[in-house]
Every structure is written in structure tokens, then in C-alpha cells.
Design a protein around this motif. Structure first.
Motif, PDB file in Angstrom:
ATOM      1  N   PRO A   1     -16.636  -1.411  35.479  1.00  0.00           N
ATOM      2  CA  PRO A   1     -16.144  -2.043  34.248  1.00  0.00           C
ATOM      3  C   PRO A   1     -16.167  -1.078  33.083  1.00  0.00           C
ATOM      4  O   PRO A   1     -17.084  -0.275  32.949  1.00  0.00           O
ATOM      5  N   ARG A   2     -15.161  -1.175  32.291  1.00  0.00           N
ATOM      6  CA  ARG A   2     -15.048  -0.295  31.136  1.00  0.00           C
ATOM      7  C   ARG A   2     -16.077  -0.700  30.085  1.00  0.00           C
ATOM      8  O   ARG A   2     -16.138  -1.858  29.686  1.00  0.00           O
ATOM      9  N   PRO A   3     -16.893   0.230  29.655  1.00  0.00           N
ATOM     10  CA  PRO A   3     -17.906  -0.134  28.670  1.00  0.00           C
ATOM     11  C   PRO A   3     -17.281  -0.518  27.336  1.00  0.00           C
ATOM     12  O   PRO A   3     -16.292   0.056  26.912  1.00  0.00           O
ATOM     13  N   ARG A   4     -17.853  -1.500  26.711  1.00  0.00           N
ATOM     14  CA  ARG A   4     -17.365  -1.933  25.410  1.00  0.00           C
ATOM     15  C   ARG A   4     -18.219  -1.339  24.313  1.00  0.00           C
ATOM     16  O   ARG A   4     -19.371  -0.989  24.515  1.00  0.00           O
ATOM     17  N   GLY A   5     -17.638  -1.271  23.150  1.00  0.00           N
ATOM     18  CA  GLY A   5     -18.391  -0.770  22.019  1.00  0.00           C
ATOM     19  C   GLY A   5     -19.416  -1.775  21.539  1.00  0.00           C
ATOM     20  O   GLY A   5     -19.393  -2.958  21.915  1.00  0.00           O
ATOM     21  N   GLY A   6     -20.327  -1.319  20.709  1.00  0.00           N
ATOM     22  CA  GLY A   6     -21.402  -2.180  20.245  1.00  0.00           C
ATOM     23  C   GLY A   6     -20.909  -3.379  19.476  1.00  0.00           C
ATOM     24  O   GLY A   6     -21.355  -4.505  19.711  1.00  0.00           O
ATOM     25  N   VAL A   7     -19.968  -3.172  18.558  1.00  0.00           N
ATOM     26  CA  VAL A   7     -19.468  -4.276  17.742  1.00  0.00           C
ATOM     27  C   VAL A   7     -18.671  -5.253  18.601  1.00  0.00           C
ATOM     28  O   VAL A   7     -18.835  -6.482  18.487  1.00  0.00           O
ATOM     29  N   ALA A   8     -17.824  -4.723  19.497  1.00  0.00           N
ATOM     30  CA  ALA A   8     -17.015  -5.587  20.354  1.00  0.00           C
ATOM     31  C   ALA A   8     -17.890  -6.411  21.288  1.00  0.00           C
ATOM     32  O   ALA A   8     -17.662  -7.606  21.483  1.00  0.00           O
ATOM     33  N   GLN A   9     -18.901  -5.780  21.871  1.00  0.00           N
ATOM     34  CA  GLN A   9     -19.792  -6.506  22.765  1.00  0.00           C
ATOM     35  C   GLN A   9     -20.575  -7.576  22.013  1.00  0.00           C
ATOM     36  O   GLN A   9     -20.723  -8.707  22.480  1.00  0.00           O
ATOM     37  N   SER A  10     -21.078  -7.233  20.850  1.00  0.00           N
ATOM     38  CA  SER A  10     -21.840  -8.195  20.065  1.00  0.00           C
ATOM     39  C   SER A  10     -20.967  -9.388  19.676  1.00  0.00           C
ATOM     40  O   SER A  10     -21.412 -10.545  19.744  1.00  0.00           O
ATOM     41  N   PHE A  11     -19.731  -9.118  19.289  1.00  0.00           N
ATOM     42  CA  PHE A  11     -18.822 -10.192  18.901  1.00  0.00           C
ATOM     43  C   PHE A  11     -18.520 -11.099  20.085  1.00  0.00           C
ATOM     44  O   PHE A  11     -18.586 -12.341  19.979  1.00  0.00           O
ATOM     45  N   GLY A  12     -18.192 -10.500  21.232  1.00  0.00           N
ATOM     46  CA  GLY A  12     -17.877 -11.303  22.419  1.00  0.00           C
ATOM     47  C   GLY A  12     -19.064 -12.108  22.906  1.00  0.00           C
ATOM     48  O   GLY A  12     -18.931 -13.296  23.244  1.00  0.00           O
ATOM     49  N   ASP A  13     -20.240 -11.484  22.937  1.00  0.00           N
ATOM     50  CA  ASP A  13     -21.441 -12.193  23.380  1.00  0.00           C
ATOM     51  C   ASP A  13     -21.799 -13.326  22.428  1.00  0.00           C
ATOM     52  O   ASP A  13     -22.255 -14.392  22.856  1.00  0.00           O
TER      53      ASP A  13
END
Length: 287
Positions: free
Chosen positions: A13-25
Motif C-alpha cells: 500500500p502506498r504510504p499516506r502523508g501525516g495530514v492525509a492519514q490523520s484526516f482520513g482516520d
């Protein structure tokens, strides 16, 4: 004779950036909490009944005995009161946030979230966003009830739809800020019962030592200064100006002269400060 089988390589899986991951989670956690709220409708029902009772009681019990602008007209007090009731409603959601997080802590749900590869702050952000959605529904119902009992915008000064919506936006911003205080309380106590008590007991002096229910100009000097610099009072005063309701302050205090900016600044400062403390508390508990 043996055959050699090869498996097609799986793409990592392509790693997501910190802001994108935090927003999605955060959205995932918010969805989980919203689904839980819909399955327990009494949570929303009781959250609506309490502010409606405040509207009816204050309007019809105290309406003719509170002097606003030198008059005892109950209609004037009703229009003066509603911004305070709206603000009280959004801030009292703090107790629900504290109890909800404490309940998740006690049941081990927070521990399950910690074991997942998700942003640490997402658990708390998702919870506060879900609480904000519930508060929005409560505020909408309360506004309808206020209209039914005779509250009107523009009763003292001309206003427009944009200003009215801006007033409700400031209320939701204040409510979101206070949910972060509730998040910190929920992480700091051991039981949901303690979180409920700890989340609401300090709100009474905050909401009553303010300009929400009485004109702060009539208070004793030392109490008036506290009320004028109360973040809660700034939002109430800003809403009165945006709604065009009575209650123009004669105070020289900066928050009362510039209530809209004071409300925004106070709310942002509360979010930054208490979110930082809550996320730090969550991380320390997880380590």
C-alpha cells in the motif's frame, strides 16, 4: 515430480502523508461515533430536551422580572436571552464528550484503537467532530423552538441571513472548542460517571458569571470584569450583535467592543491549547 508455484507479488500500500492519514482516520472514527449515536436515540433526545426546558423556563418564569435596557418587557428579555441559551447549549456538550471518551477508555475500545496503524490524534478528533454534528442538530431544534416562543432576529438592530448564519457558526466553533476540554477530562478520570460530573460542574460558573442571562453592566465591578473577559460572554455578545437582538454593552473592555473577533480568538486558543494537552495525555496513556 514436484512443481514450483509462484505467487504474483502483491503491491504494498502506498504510504499516506501525516495530514492525509490523520484526516482520513478522524473521519472513520467520527463515522463510528455517529453510528453509535443513532443507535442510542435517547442520547440525542435528552440532549434536546434540556435546552428546550431552559428556553421555556427562562422565557416565561423570568421574562417579566429581568430589566434589559431599562425595561421589564418580557419580549425584550426573550430576545436578549436566546443568544445565551444557544451558547449554553453548545458548551454543555462538553459533558457528553468527556463521558463518551471515559466510557470508551473503560470498555477498552481506546486500547483497540491504539493497536491499529492510525494517527494518534484521530481518535480524539473523530470524537469531537461527531459531538459537533450532534450539537448542530440540537442547535437547529433549539432555534426552531425559539422561533415558536417568539424569538426574532433583527428585533433591536437590522441584520441579514449572512450575519445570522455567522452567529450560529461562532456558536458551533465555541462548542467545538469546549469539546476538547471534555476530551481532556474524559482521558483524566477513571469512570464515565466522574467524567460527567467533571465535565459539567465547572460550566455553571462559566455560563452564569457572564452576560448570558443578565446584563453584565448591572454586576458589581469585580464580577463585571470577570464576565466581560469570559470567552463565553464574547460569543454571546457577538451573537446578539449578529442576530440584531437587544443587549448592546456599554463596557470599554476589548472583548465587549469587538466581540466577533474576541469570540474567534478565544475559541481558537482553547482548541489549540486543550487539543495539545488532550493528544499528549492520550499518547502518554498509550505508551
Amino acid at each position: 515430480m514436484s512443481t514450483v508455484t509462484t505467487e504474483a507479488p502483491t503491491r504494498a500500500p502506498r504510504p499516506r502523508g501525516g495530514v492525509a492519514q490523520s484526516f482520513g482516520d478522524s473521519l472513520v472514527v467520527a463515522k463510528r461515533n455517529l453510528i453509535r449515536m443513532t443507535r442510542i436515540p435517547e442520547m440525542i433526545l435528552f440532549g434536546v430536551i434540556q435546552p428546550v426546558m431552559f428556553v421555556v423556563l427562562f422565557t416565561y418564569v423570568f421574562g417579566g422580572s429581568m430589566a434589559i435596557g431599562g425595561t421589564l418587557d418580557p419580549d425584550v428579555y426573550r430576545d436578549f436571552l436566546m443568544a445565551g441559551i444557544f451558547a449554553q447549549t453548545v458548551t454543555f456538550a462538553t459533558a457528553g464528550s468527556a463521558a463518551g471518551i471515559a466510557d470508551d477508555m473503560q470498555k477498552g475500545i481506546i486500547d483497540r484503537f491504539r493497536s491499529l496503524p492510525m494517527a494518534r490524534g484521530a481518535v480524539l478528533t473523530g470524537r469531537t467532530v461527531a459531538d459537533l454534528a450532534q450539537t448542530s442538530v440540537t442547535l437547529l431544534v433549539l432555534a426552531i423552538v425559539a422561533l415558536l416562543v417568539g424569538w426574532r432576529t433583527g428585533s433591536a438592530e437590522p441584520t441579514n441571513a449572512g450575519k445570522v448564519l455567522a452567529g450560529f457558526a461562532l456558536l458551533l466553533l465555541l462548542g467545538y472548542a469546549f469539546t476538547w476540554i471534555g476530551a481532556l477530562i474524559g482521558l483524566s478520570v477513571r469512570t464515565p460517571e466522574a467524567a460527567t460530573s467533571g465535565g459539567i460542574i465547572w460550566l455553571f460558573p462559566v455560563t452564569f458569571i457572564s452576560n448570558a442571562f443578565v446584563d453584565s453592566d448591572q454586576m458589581t465591578p469585580w464580577l463585571r470584569h470577570i464576565a466581560e473577559w469570559n470567552p463565553f460572554s464574547a460569543t454571546v455578545q457577538a451573537c446578539r450583535e449578529l442576530f440584531g437582538n437587544p443587549g448592546v454593552s456599554t463596557s470599554d473592555a476589548w472583548p465587549m467592543q469587538h466581540p466577533v473577533w474576541a469570540s474567534i480568538i478565544w475559541s481558537v486558543l482553547i482548541i489549540v491549547f486543550f487539543r495539545t494537552l488532550a493528544v499528549r495525555k492520550y499518547r502518554s496513556a498509550a505508551s
